[in-house]
Design an enzyme around this catalytic site. Structure first.
Site, PDB file in Angstrom:
ATOM      1  CG  ASP A 128       8.446 -69.903 -32.507  1.00 30.14           C
ATOM      2  OD1 ASP A 128       8.051 -69.120 -33.231  1.00 30.14           O
ATOM      3  OD2 ASP A 128      10.275 -70.062 -32.002  1.00 30.14           O
ATOM      4  CD  GLN A 180       4.223 -63.904 -23.361  1.00 32.89           C
ATOM      5  OE1 GLN A 180       4.546 -63.036 -24.016  1.00 32.89           O
ATOM      6  NE2 GLN A 180       3.290 -64.121 -24.310  1.00 32.89           N
ATOM      7  CG  ASP A 199      -1.285 -58.388 -33.745  1.00 34.79           C
ATOM      8  OD1 ASP A 199      -0.286 -57.848 -32.929  1.00 34.79           O
ATOM      9  OD2 ASP A 199      -2.796 -59.128 -33.422  1.00 34.79           O
ATOM     10  CB  SER A 200       5.234 -59.782 -32.810  1.00 38.02           C
ATOM     11  OG  SER A 200       5.937 -59.048 -33.368  1.00 38.02           O
TER      12      SER A 200
HETATM   13  N1  AAT Z   1      -3.166 -57.308 -30.565  1.00 36.59           N
HETATM   14  C1  AAT Z   1      -2.285 -56.343 -29.819  1.00 36.59           C
HETATM   15  C2  AAT Z   1      -1.585 -57.551 -28.719  1.00 36.59           C
HETATM   16  C3  AAT Z   1      -0.046 -57.625 -29.023  1.00 36.59           C
HETATM   17  S1  AAT Z   1       0.856 -59.631 -28.800  1.00 36.59           S
HETATM   18  C4  AAT Z   1       1.542 -59.752 -29.504  1.00 36.59           C
HETATM   19  C5  AAT Z   1       1.801 -61.839 -29.288  1.00 36.59           C
HETATM   20  O1  AAT Z   1       2.806 -62.493 -30.159  1.00 36.59           O
HETATM   21  C6  AAT Z   1       1.794 -62.126 -27.674  1.00 36.59           C
HETATM   22  O2  AAT Z   1       0.772 -62.715 -27.554  1.00 36.59           O
HETATM   23  C7  AAT Z   1       3.054 -62.892 -27.781  1.00 36.59           C
HETATM   24  O3  AAT Z   1       2.279 -64.004 -27.021  1.00 36.59           O
HETATM   25  C8  AAT Z   1       3.134 -63.013 -28.872  1.00 36.59           C
HETATM   26  N2  AAT Z   1       4.070 -63.674 -29.393  1.00 36.59           N
HETATM   27  C9  AAT Z   1       5.744 -63.310 -29.207  1.00 36.59           C
HETATM   28  N3  AAT Z   1       6.078 -64.373 -30.146  1.00 36.59           N
HETATM   29  C10 AAT Z   1       5.984 -65.359 -31.165  1.00 36.59           C
HETATM   30  C11 AAT Z   1       6.064 -66.307 -31.611  1.00 36.59           C
HETATM   31  N4  AAT Z   1       7.390 -66.666 -31.751  1.00 36.59           N
HETATM   32  N5  AAT Z   1       5.193 -66.892 -32.602  1.00 36.59           N
HETATM   33  C12 AAT Z   1       3.988 -66.844 -32.016  1.00 36.59           C
HETATM   34  N6  AAT Z   1       3.191 -65.566 -31.094  1.00 36.59           N
HETATM   35  C13 AAT Z   1       3.921 -64.813 -30.763  1.00 36.59           C
HETATM   36  C14 AAT Z   1       1.260 -57.111 -30.152  1.00 36.59           C
HETATM   37  C15 AAT Z   1       1.407 -55.987 -28.997  1.00 36.59           C
HETATM   38  C16 AAT Z   1       2.177 -54.636 -29.244  1.00 36.59           C
HETATM   39  C17 AAT Z   1       3.186 -54.496 -28.122  1.00 36.59           C
HETATM   40  C18 AAT Z   1       3.332 -52.894 -28.582  1.00 36.59           C
HETATM   41  N7  AAT Z   1       4.440 -52.474 -27.832  1.00 36.59           N
END
Ligand code: AAT
Length: 275
Positions: free
Chosen positions: A137, A31, A155-156
């Site tokens: 992942d 990203q 927390d995605s």
């Molecule tokens: N603590 C609040 C921040 C987040 S970040 C969400 C994270 O999920 C990102 O760093 C991203 O790289 C990670 N992510 C995405 N897909 C995957 C996956 N398949 N496996 C592991 N990690 C992943 C949340 C923000 C919410 C935003 C609301 N608009």
């Protein structure tokens, strides 16, 4: 010269912040990543043009995604966070004395590294000895670890790119299997104003797997509409039955025992989404 940052939250609405400084921008394997200083919210982590967390309001999201399920469980020992590479949820989890191990499974190494460098207030617990940080992942990881966790937090990012599968029914099934027999999971499920269909479909999918499904909400100024939702799936414990008189005082700014119950009282239009 004035520089402003805008996130286009929907095709018709945005949030715009005056910025002071850009610390870092890069294209990671997964990203676009930016770390900027805003006047109103302080340092802000942005992924693909979307606010992930800011110094001023991060406490709401991180406390509410963590303490509601952890205090519903009451004796969580092993906790998994999927995503959340900034470390905010991990910081809150580590405040629970029962927790022996917290695993962070973040897909993008650079989110962790940049957060460690520019957001030490948020990432400060990532080096704690109870914490294991994995760059992987989350979808694959939950499939490979069955019956392991007391609590899992999703927390995605929003359901685009690598996070699409984190909002799918198959993923919730794997989560169910990765939990112990009294396990609980919570996922961030977007805005009740802007993402009604998503909230409905996640609730339906989670209810088809977990005996107890609950939706709760809170105010987060930098997320779309400023009003956010979380969906909980639980095998045994109902957050509405938590004995809040037993919740100890933690160092928090949003979460408190009264909030633990109050957040499940939904405005009518939100309750209607999950009828
Ligand atoms: N603590 C609040 C921040 C987040 S970040 C969400 C994270 O999920 C990102 O760093 C991203 O790289 C990670 N992510 C995405 N897909 C995957 C996956 N398949 N496996 C592991 N990690 C992943 C949340 C923000 C919410 C935003 C609301 N608009």
């Amino acid at each position: 010269m004035e520089l402003w940052y805008t996130e286009f939250q929907t095709p018709n609405v945005g949030i715009t912040c005056k910025t002071k400084k850009t610390y870092h921008t890069e294209k990671t394997e997964f990203q676009d990543l930016a770390l900027i200083e805003t006047e109103q919210f302080g340092r802000m982590l942005v992924l693909d043009g979307t606010v992930q967390t800011t110094i001023e309001d991060e406490f709401v999201y991180h406390e509410m995604i963590s303490h509601v399920p952890l205090f519903t469980h009451q004796n969580p020992k092993k906790v998994l966070v999927i995503g959340g590479g900034d470390g905010g949820a991990i910081r809150e989890i580590i405040k629970h004395p029962s927790v022996e191990k917290a695993v962070l499974c973040e897909i993008d190494r650079r989110v962790i590294e940049v957060s460690k460098e520019y957001l030490p207030e948020i990432s400060c617990a990532l080096n704690d000895k109870k914490v294991e940080v994995l760059v992987a992942d989350g979808i694959k990881y939950v499939k490979e670890n069955k019956g392991e966790f007391d609590v899992i937090l999703v927390d995605s990012t929003d359901p685009v790119g690598p996070a699409v599968g984190l909002f799918a029914v198959d993923f919730y099934r794997s989560i169910y299997e990765a939990l112990k027999e009294d396990g609980i999971f919570v996922a961030q499920t977007e805005s009740p104003f802007f993402h009604k269909d998503l909230i409905k479909s996640v609730y339906r999918d989670v209810s088809s797997i977990f005996p107890i499904t609950r939706l709760y909400t809170c105010a987060i100024p930098t997320y779309p509409s400023g009003y956010w939702s979380f969906t909980m799936g639980s095998k045994k414990y109902d957050p509405l039955e938590t004995d809040i008189s037993k919740i100890p005082d933690l160092d928090t700014k949003y979460y408190c025992p009264q909030i633990h119950k109050a957040v499940f009282a939904l405005p009518k239009f939100v309750a209607d989404l999950v009828k």
